[in-house]
Design a protein around this motif. Structure first.
Motif, PDB file in Angstrom:
ATOM      1  N   TYR A   1      73.466  66.390  51.211  1.00  0.00           N
ATOM      2  CA  TYR A   1      72.339  65.572  50.779  1.00  0.00           C
ATOM      3  C   TYR A   1      71.112  66.425  50.475  1.00  0.00           C
ATOM      4  N   ALA A   2      70.823  67.398  51.350  1.00  0.00           N
ATOM      5  CA  ALA A   2      69.628  68.221  51.146  1.00  0.00           C
ATOM      6  C   ALA A   2      69.720  69.030  49.859  1.00  0.00           C
ATOM      7  N   PHE A   3      70.884  69.618  49.602  1.00  0.00           N
ATOM      8  CA  PHE A   3      71.049  70.431  48.396  1.00  0.00           C
ATOM      9  C   PHE A   3      70.960  69.583  47.127  1.00  0.00           C
TER      10      PHE A   3
ATOM     11  N   ASP B   1      65.834  69.754  38.501  1.00  0.00           N
ATOM     12  CA  ASP B   1      66.447  69.520  37.192  1.00  0.00           C
ATOM     13  C   ASP B   1      65.746  68.397  36.431  1.00  0.00           C
ATOM     14  N   MET B   2      65.380  67.325  37.132  1.00  0.00           N
ATOM     15  CA  MET B   2      64.721  66.209  36.460  1.00  0.00           C
ATOM     16  C   MET B   2      63.315  66.588  36.006  1.00  0.00           C
ATOM     17  N   MET B   3      62.606  67.388  36.798  1.00  0.00           N
ATOM     18  CA  MET B   3      61.277  67.813  36.374  1.00  0.00           C
ATOM     19  C   MET B   3      61.363  68.797  35.216  1.00  0.00           C
ATOM     20  N   GLN B   4      62.404  69.609  35.182  1.00  0.00           N
ATOM     21  CA  GLN B   4      62.547  70.560  34.087  1.00  0.00           C
ATOM     22  C   GLN B   4      62.842  69.863  32.766  1.00  0.00           C
ATOM     23  N   VAL B   5      63.613  68.795  32.818  1.00  0.00           N
ATOM     24  CA  VAL B   5      63.968  68.067  31.584  1.00  0.00           C
ATOM     25  C   VAL B   5      62.879  67.058  31.223  1.00  0.00           C
ATOM     26  N   GLY B   6      62.394  66.296  32.201  1.00  0.00           N
ATOM     27  CA  GLY B   6      61.421  65.252  31.904  1.00  0.00           C
ATOM     28  C   GLY B   6      60.032  65.762  31.623  1.00  0.00           C
ATOM     29  N   LYS B   7      59.654  66.909  32.253  1.00  0.00           N
ATOM     30  CA  LYS B   7      58.325  67.491  32.099  1.00  0.00           C
ATOM     31  C   LYS B   7      57.256  66.458  32.433  1.00  0.00           C
ATOM     32  N   GLY B   8      56.049  66.639  31.892  1.00  0.00           N
ATOM     33  CA  GLY B   8      54.953  65.769  32.285  1.00  0.00           C
ATOM     34  C   GLY B   8      55.019  64.381  31.702  1.00  0.00           C
TER      35      GLY B   8
ATOM     36  N   GLY C   1      80.970  76.557  42.522  1.00  0.00           N
ATOM     37  CA  GLY C   1      81.198  77.752  41.723  1.00  0.00           C
ATOM     38  C   GLY C   1      81.753  78.898  42.535  1.00  0.00           C
ATOM     39  N   GLY C   2      81.971  80.018  41.862  1.00  0.00           N
ATOM     40  CA  GLY C   2      82.525  81.168  42.555  1.00  0.00           C
ATOM     41  C   GLY C   2      81.539  81.860  43.466  1.00  0.00           C
ATOM     42  N   VAL C   3      80.240  81.795  43.136  1.00  0.00           N
ATOM     43  CA  VAL C   3      79.214  82.478  43.926  1.00  0.00           C
ATOM     44  C   VAL C   3      78.298  81.461  44.600  1.00  0.00           C
ATOM     45  N   HIS C   4      77.713  80.586  43.813  1.00  0.00           N
ATOM     46  CA  HIS C   4      76.780  79.591  44.340  1.00  0.00           C
ATOM     47  C   HIS C   4      77.216  78.198  43.898  1.00  0.00           C
ATOM     48  N   ASN C   5      76.868  77.231  44.743  1.00  0.00           N
ATOM     49  CA  ASN C   5      77.097  75.844  44.365  1.00  0.00           C
ATOM     50  C   ASN C   5      76.014  75.390  43.394  1.00  0.00           C
ATOM     51  N   ARG C   6      76.395  74.547  42.476  1.00  0.00           N
ATOM     52  CA  ARG C   6      75.472  73.983  41.509  1.00  0.00           C
ATOM     53  C   ARG C   6      75.623  72.475  41.494  1.00  0.00           C
ATOM     54  N   ILE C   7      74.637  71.823  40.918  1.00  0.00           N
ATOM     55  CA  ILE C   7      74.681  70.377  40.801  1.00  0.00           C
ATOM     56  C   ILE C   7      75.204  70.011  39.412  1.00  0.00           C
ATOM     57  N   ALA C   8      76.179  69.134  39.367  1.00  0.00           N
ATOM     58  CA  ALA C   8      76.782  68.688  38.110  1.00  0.00           C
ATOM     59  C   ALA C   8      76.380  67.238  37.872  1.00  0.00           C
ATOM     60  N   TRP C   9      75.794  66.996  36.712  1.00  0.00           N
ATOM     61  CA  TRP C   9      75.358  65.659  36.350  1.00  0.00           C
ATOM     62  C   TRP C   9      76.450  64.954  35.547  1.00  0.00           C
ATOM     63  N   LYS C  10      76.762  63.757  35.946  1.00  0.00           N
ATOM     64  CA  LYS C  10      77.760  62.974  35.230  1.00  0.00           C
ATOM     65  C   LYS C  10      77.188  62.306  33.983  1.00  0.00           C
ATOM     66  N   LEU C  11      75.892  62.354  33.850  1.00  0.00           N
ATOM     67  CA  LEU C  11      75.205  61.735  32.723  1.00  0.00           C
ATOM     68  C   LEU C  11      74.048  62.637  32.330  1.00  0.00           C
TER      69      LEU C  11
ATOM     70  N   PRO D   1      74.455  59.660  39.703  1.00  0.00           N
ATOM     71  CA  PRO D   1      75.331  60.400  38.779  1.00  0.00           C
ATOM     72  C   PRO D   1      75.323  61.901  39.039  1.00  0.00           C
ATOM     73  N   VAL D   2      75.525  62.313  40.280  1.00  0.00           N
ATOM     74  CA  VAL D   2      75.511  63.734  40.625  1.00  0.00           C
ATOM     75  C   VAL D   2      76.716  64.043  41.497  1.00  0.00           C
TER      76      VAL D   2
END
Length: 328
Positions: free
Chosen positions: A195-197, A205-212, A160-170, A154-155
């Motif tokens: 793929y690398a990006f 993003d998943m570690m920031q939301v899911g945490k420990g 964007g105008g300056v940098h590319n970002r990842i958009a989550w569909k869910l 789901p990615v």
């Protein structure tokens, strides 16, 4: 003029085609040793016959030409200026009494910058010959690439105008971390875009939301992808993996649960770090980024700080040159 997309693998097709992995054999497995060049075996090492040759004086090292047991010979200081004696008439053609263009007082010469550079270059070329530092195969057959080309992740990229970002569909909090996080970690060894990006940014993003609390149960499934990425010996992949490791042990906001749970898996992760800890090659000299050895040192220090009381002894067992930053 439109910039051409850099293609690292011939199996990669266009943006509308799936990667052709039918030609990838077991010999090309990621991080494998089968494709490494094999040096010729000296049969004399396994027999009692010896072939000797007459040694001449020219085959031995001369004074001042060795490395002194080090990797490269240290640069010698410039000799102090030789002031001629007032009672001695200096020679005009490079004599030792004049001292302006001659050698040192004892007649020995000093190594110039060109000599030191040549010695260092020759030593570096000899170091590259060792198979432990040779880059391993990294075929484009990651699980992340397969799932992404199939449309099961789901990615997507938000241009964007300056940098590319990842958009989550869910929403990330609604994802099954046991299923998706190992897939994203398997994409760490990707060197092609997008793929690398997507794999790298998706992990953060998943570690920031899911945490420990959501990353900790999945930790055993992340060891094999991390080990495979490090075994490729690709410097770009290793640096990216080291940054992810630092973020992984810090994702639980100081509780150090993930860092402590990672200690039993040091034997799978740290052997490659032991090879790279003394690497002097800089990743990006123009940008001023630290060397690979400095990145490894920083990663080990982070793992020790967040790994509890048993982290240092386990790091020291696998990386003997590491010194603790906690017990000094």
């Amino acid at each position: 003029m439109k910039k051409q997309k850099m293609v690292h693998h011939v199996e990669t097709g266009s943006c509308f085609d799936a990667t052709n992995t039918s030609g990838i054999t077991i010999k090309d497995r990621p991080g494998g040793h089968g494709a490494q060049p094999v040096k010729p075996v000296d049969v004399r090492a396994f027999s009692f016959d010896r072939v000797t040759e007459r040694r001449t004086p020219s085959t031995f090292l001369k004074k001042g030409t060795g490395t002194g047991g080090k990797i490269a010979s240290p640069p010698k200081d410039n000799p102090p200026p030789i002031f001629p004696d007032e009672n001695v008439t200096p020679k005009k053609h490079g004599g030792r009494e004049g001292g302006v263009g001659g050698g040192m007082m004892d007649g020995s010469t000093c190594a110039t910058g060109d000599d030191v550079s040549a010695t260092t270059a020759a030593t570096t070329s000899r170091q590259i010959e060792f198979s432990a530092f040779v880059e391993r195969p990294n075929p484009p057959n990651t699980e992340f690439r397969r799932f992404y080309e199939r449309g099961d992740l789901p990615v997507q990229i938000d241009h964007g105008g300056v940098h590319n970002r990842i958009a989550w569909k869910l929403g990330i909090e609604r994802l099954d971390f046991h299923h998706y996080l190992p897939i994203f970690f398997d994409g760490l060894r990707e060197v092609e875009e997008p793929y690398a990006f997507l794999a790298e940014r998706g992990i953060y993003d998943m570690m920031q939301v899911g945490k420990g609390r959501r990353v900790l149960p999945v930790l055993p499934q992340l060891i094999i992808p991390i080990k495979t990425a490090l075994n490729t010996r690709n410097r770009e992949v290793i640096v990216k993996t080291l940054k992810v490791l630092q973020a992984l042990v810090r994702c639980d906001n100081g509780q150090n649960d993930v860092g402590k749970a990672l200690v039993p898996y040091y034997r799978q992760v740290l052997p490659i770090l032991n090879l790279c800890i003394r690497s002097p090659i800089v990743q990006n000299e123009i940008g001023g980024s630290p060397s690979l050895g400095a990145m490894v040192q920083e990663t080990l220090e982070t793992m020790e700080r967040h790994g509890g009381s048993h982290a240092f002894i386990n790091i020291k067992y696998l990386v003997p040159t590491y010194e603790s930053v906690m017990f000094r």
